[in-house]
Design a protein around this motif. Structure first.
Motif: not given
Length: 502
Positions: A188-211
């Motif tokens: 993957t390119t660094p831009i792909q990693l950034l885009a993935m990370g932005l979305f992943e952290i948002a989902v992670f934070a919601a799941n962490e709060y849920l759990q």
């Protein structure tokens, strides 16, 4: 990261066309269209590959986008963040409590994130610049985004209160993206990693709060919310980005390791091994923290011994495999993460660590090649074996030990370790609030058996959320407008870096 006999696709193929040859290729394609249908099909496929390489999101535009993201972060911090109340000047000269006692843990986790993870991924023979450099870039951005995303769920008076504790949480959250990055390393390119990370952290934070806040699972070391989430999110992205069957042979000879790159990767392993007790114990204090440190160390030690022995038993020619030494030795730290502060007894930590080393080595030896050959599912660093399966193991044992927890063996600290087991309307034992109001997941006053069930529900829901989120992120990264690395240019620093001549 696969066995030697599973790397038959390592021959270099010149199937893509350089940018400067685009016009020449276009003429050739036109000429071939009058020749035969097979030439037309082959040229058409290559022409589409060129279009993908030179899309509106080019490498320069992508890095400008990174700068825009950083500027947006600056505005968000300026408008919505503030120092924690303990960091503001004291009123009337009365000193306020601080979290400086946790600074050593913060330092240790920082070393894990920026040195441990970075150097662990340098095993590819010509991807050291990218492994360490992109690790630094991605982690620096994700720490900031994690402060915002996690802080959104804990805002006070419309402000995100920043403390050393929130920095530790953000560092740990960034590890989730780095774990997912390991599954995609070199592809993957660094831009792909950034885009993935932005979305992943948002989902992670919601799941962490849920759990942690709603379901009230016990997960001090983050095996469920961090390791399992990061591993299965990354694997889901990798599944969407997997190559077509007829593209499996289009690769280069850079997917393996060299003697020097493996030594550098061992530096990452050692740093992670040494500081993992801090990672698991940073969010607790007192006796819980001391138990977490002790249990993590014993789990790591047991996993290391088992990994070495089993590596000799299952590897080719019955020799040690550096893949197992670099990764499976760390599986014990993941496997005790959800139970490290519980009363599991030292032999329990050794048992869990040993099982983690066992399943990790077997995963690298047999499961990863099978996933690649049968499903075309690449897992460059083997995050499923280091983070995914050991995290599931940790969740299962957390259910077992939660089911055995009682006031008899924990005393009043039971309600600090398992807050949802506090009796209804009880404010006497370690509680400051009236917990009679039920949560969407059944309220408090749980029995030990109910808490065990919630531990299993926690890992199940986390894996489902991670996979769903990864599939969505992967679909975006596969979009035609997103620049991709051709298969014969993957795992090579020269795609993104100025590399000195040999």
């Amino acid at each position: 990261m696969f066995e030697a006999d599973d790397q038959s696709r390592s021959g270099r193929h010149e199937s893509s066309i350089p940018a400067e040859s685009k016009d020449v290729h276009a003429l050739t394609y036109t000429f071939c269209s009058f020749c035969n249908n097979s030439a037309l099909t082959s040229s058409s496929d290559r022409n589409r590959e060129i279009i993908k390489m030179h899309t509106p999101i080019s490498s320069i535009a992508g890095f400008i986008f990174i700068l825009v993201v950083q500027i947006v972060f600056g505005f968000v911090f300026g408008i919505f963040s503030e120092y924690g109340k303990g960091l503001l000047p004291a009123e009337d000269g009365i000193p306020t409590p601080n979290n400086l006692g946790s600074y050593p843990h913060f330092q240790d986790i920082h070393v894990m994130i920026f040195i441990g993870f970075g150097f662990l991924m340098t095993f590819l023979k010509k991807y050291g610049y990218s492994a360490t450099g992109f690790n630094l870039l991605v982690a620096s951005l994700m720490v900031q985004w994690a402060l915002i995303a996690r802080g959104f769920f804990e805002m006070e008076d419309g402000k995100i209160r920043l403390t050393l504790g929130s920095m530790i949480g953000a560092d740990i959250a960034s590890a989730t993206v780095l774990i997912s990055m390991g599954a995609l390393l070199g592809r993957t390119t660094p831009i792909q990693l950034l885009a993935m990370g932005l979305f992943e952290i948002a989902v992670f934070a919601a799941n962490e709060y849920l759990q942690l806040e709603y379901m009230k699972i016990a997960d001090v070391g983050g095996s469920i919310t961090v390791h399992a989430f990061g591993a299965y999110f990354g694997l889901a992205v990798s599944f969407v980005l997997r190559p077509k069957k007829n593209d499996l042979a289009l690769t280069n000879n850079l997917e393996g390791a060299s003697y020097t790159s493996d030594i550098f990767a061992m530096v990452g392993t050692i740093f992670l091994w040494i500081f993992w007790p801090s990672f698991n114990s940073a969010l607790v204090s007192g006796a819980d923290q001391e138990r977490a440190i002790l249990n993590t160390y014993l789990g790591l030690a047991a996993a290391t011994v088992v990994s070495f022995v089993l590596s000799v038993l299952v590897s080719h020619e019955h020799k040690l495999d550096m893949v197992h030494v670099q990764n499976s030795t760390l599986a014990g730290g993941v496997a005790v993460g959800s139970i490290c502060n519980l009363l599991i007894h030292p032999y329990g930590a050794i048992l869990v660590g040993s099982l983690a080393g066992l399943i990790s080595v077997l995963g690298y030896r047999y499961l990863s090649p099978a996933m690649l050959n049968k499903m075309r599912l690449g897992d460059t660093c083997g995050v499923h074996n280091l983070h995914g399966m050991p995290a599931v193991l940790s969740a299962v044992f957390s259910a077992i030990f939660a089911g055995a927890a009682s006031v008899t063996n924990y005393g009043h600290t039971l309600y600090n370790t398992f807050p949802a087991m506090r009796p209804l309307n009880d404010t006497e034992h370690g509680g400051e609030h009236d917990h009679s109001e039920p949560t969407p997941f059944g309220g408090y006053g749980r029995s030990a058996a109910e808490q065990a069930g919630y531990q299993l529900l926690g890992i199940l829901s986390t894996v489902v959320i991670a996979i769903a989120g990864g599939l969505i992120a992967g679909a975006f990264l596969r979009a035609p407008s997103v620049r991709k690395i051709p298969r014969d240019k993957q795992h090579d620093d020269e795609d993104s870096w100025e590399v000195p001549a040999p």
